[in-house]
Design a protein around this motif. Sequence first.
Motif: not given
Length: 571
Positions: A471-474, A480-481, A517-518, A536-543
């Motif tokens: 997520l940070k890399t994306a 967004i810095t 937070d951004v 972040l998507y995996t399709g499982h609970i807790g994404d």
Amino acid sequence: MIYSAVNTMWVLIGAALVFFMQAGFSMCEAGFTRAKNTGNILMKNLMDFCIGTPAFWLVGFGVMFGGGNAVIGKFDPLIMGDYSHILPAGVPLWAFAIFQTVFCATSATIVSGAMAERTKFSSYCIYSAAISLLIYPISGHWIWGGGWLSQMGFHDFAGSTAVHMVGGVCALIGAKILGPRIGKYGKDGKPKAILGHNLTLAALGVFILWFCWFGFNGASTVGMDSDALMETAGRVFFNTNMAAAVACCVTLIFTWIRYKKPDVSMTYNAALAGLVGITAGCDAVDPAGAAIIGIVCGILVVLSVEFFDKVAKIDDPVGAVSVHCVCGAVGTILTGLFATGVTTEAGLFYGGGVHFLGVQAIGVLSVAVYVAVIITIVFMAIKHTIGLRADAEDEIAGLDISEHGLLTAYAGFAMLPDTATADEENIPVLVEGETPVAEAIPVKKIPAFEDGTPKFTKIEIICKESRFEALKTAMMKLGITGMTVSHVLGCGVQKGKPEYYRGVQVEANLLPKVQVDVVVSKVPVRSVIETAKKVLYTGHIGDGKIFVYDVENVVKVRTGEEGFDALQDVE
């Protein structure tokens, strides 16, 4: 008496190793319980030994090893009498006395784990003294002091029954009389998992105990000055290690099948279960017998923990009853099946009859009944005088602060919050009504900024820790810095994927997550949202979740710049 340097040193080294088991028990019990009780656990394990030492010196040793009769020894304060009839060959009285003292303290310390997190410290000191003064020495006299069980041929080489089952029975009765910890059982009677706060500490404790067990069992030969004793010591060491290792392997597989994943804490319990189980017959069985005892204890400890937790409703935070009482008794009885006949009467599976097996069973049953009756009297006397259990308010706050004035045993470290609550009738009444003006905090309204201020949007992203780097890399690639990252606890509608701790499903009301937070103005909000969803998507609970807020203004503290300029890094 002619002393043997070899035998004396062997006994003294063994005494030192058994003493160091107190450190193992301290670490193990502290790790399997909650952080707010760590200091209390450590204090109890210290005082077990410190109270037990003078108690055994003043009363216990004479009662256990004095001439007396088949039921009890004699009252010999300060160990002033003649004990030549019981001393091992070439070992001085005081070397033998310290060796027996550390065994006595081990029996007493077993109780603290099962009664952890809810016992008054003063009460604990009293019943610990009672165990060292009378309970352990009398049953010990029957087994090791020339009493009626030893005369029958009962065999307990290093203390599966004499030490571990005695402590385990005391733990069982104490935990039953105390009742479960607040929050352990729901209104439906189902147990709730209360996780230990430090498995690293618990693992260290188990490895210390495993190491020291070579002294516990090995030095019980009380001599090394002959070929026969050296051969026995080698066999004892090998069998001790074999039973523990096999028990761990069996529990790992058994819990893997039963809970779909191998249970860490239960597998560590299995090491101790195997060690306790082999202690009675480590000199009498061969490696195959030791392995079978390990297999039995590895399965039994899991089923026993589940039974006491779910059926008997006896709350044992560290599994002391299952490890020491149950596996101690079973290991002693199994000696009657697997003894090869080298140092004792042959067991049933090695050509012996049912006599030896019967003696082992009688010994276990008689000691269990005796200890249960006496310790019940002790506990009930304490309960109806100074009280046995801590107050509900103190239990919720933690015994560290209420019993010892210790704010935390982990100063400088953030710990997970404790979500236990008392029943409604036990919760202190809250004061209702308006707050006095003098104590009220004034509320200041911040005026809105002038029209034309650029629009700022705060995007709050809750995600799994494992997805943070992606997520940070994306976010960086979007331009967004600046971001704020926090480790948080929380839950969604599903309350997380069901997991198990010691056979009990964990109610994961609070799960560890990362909050990012951004604040953006020029970068489109929709681009941030879509990018985060994709990463972040995996399709499982807790994404995770994404929250979007309006921001009134942004102020850079260093330069005083406001609005859009405050979000820029240009000097």
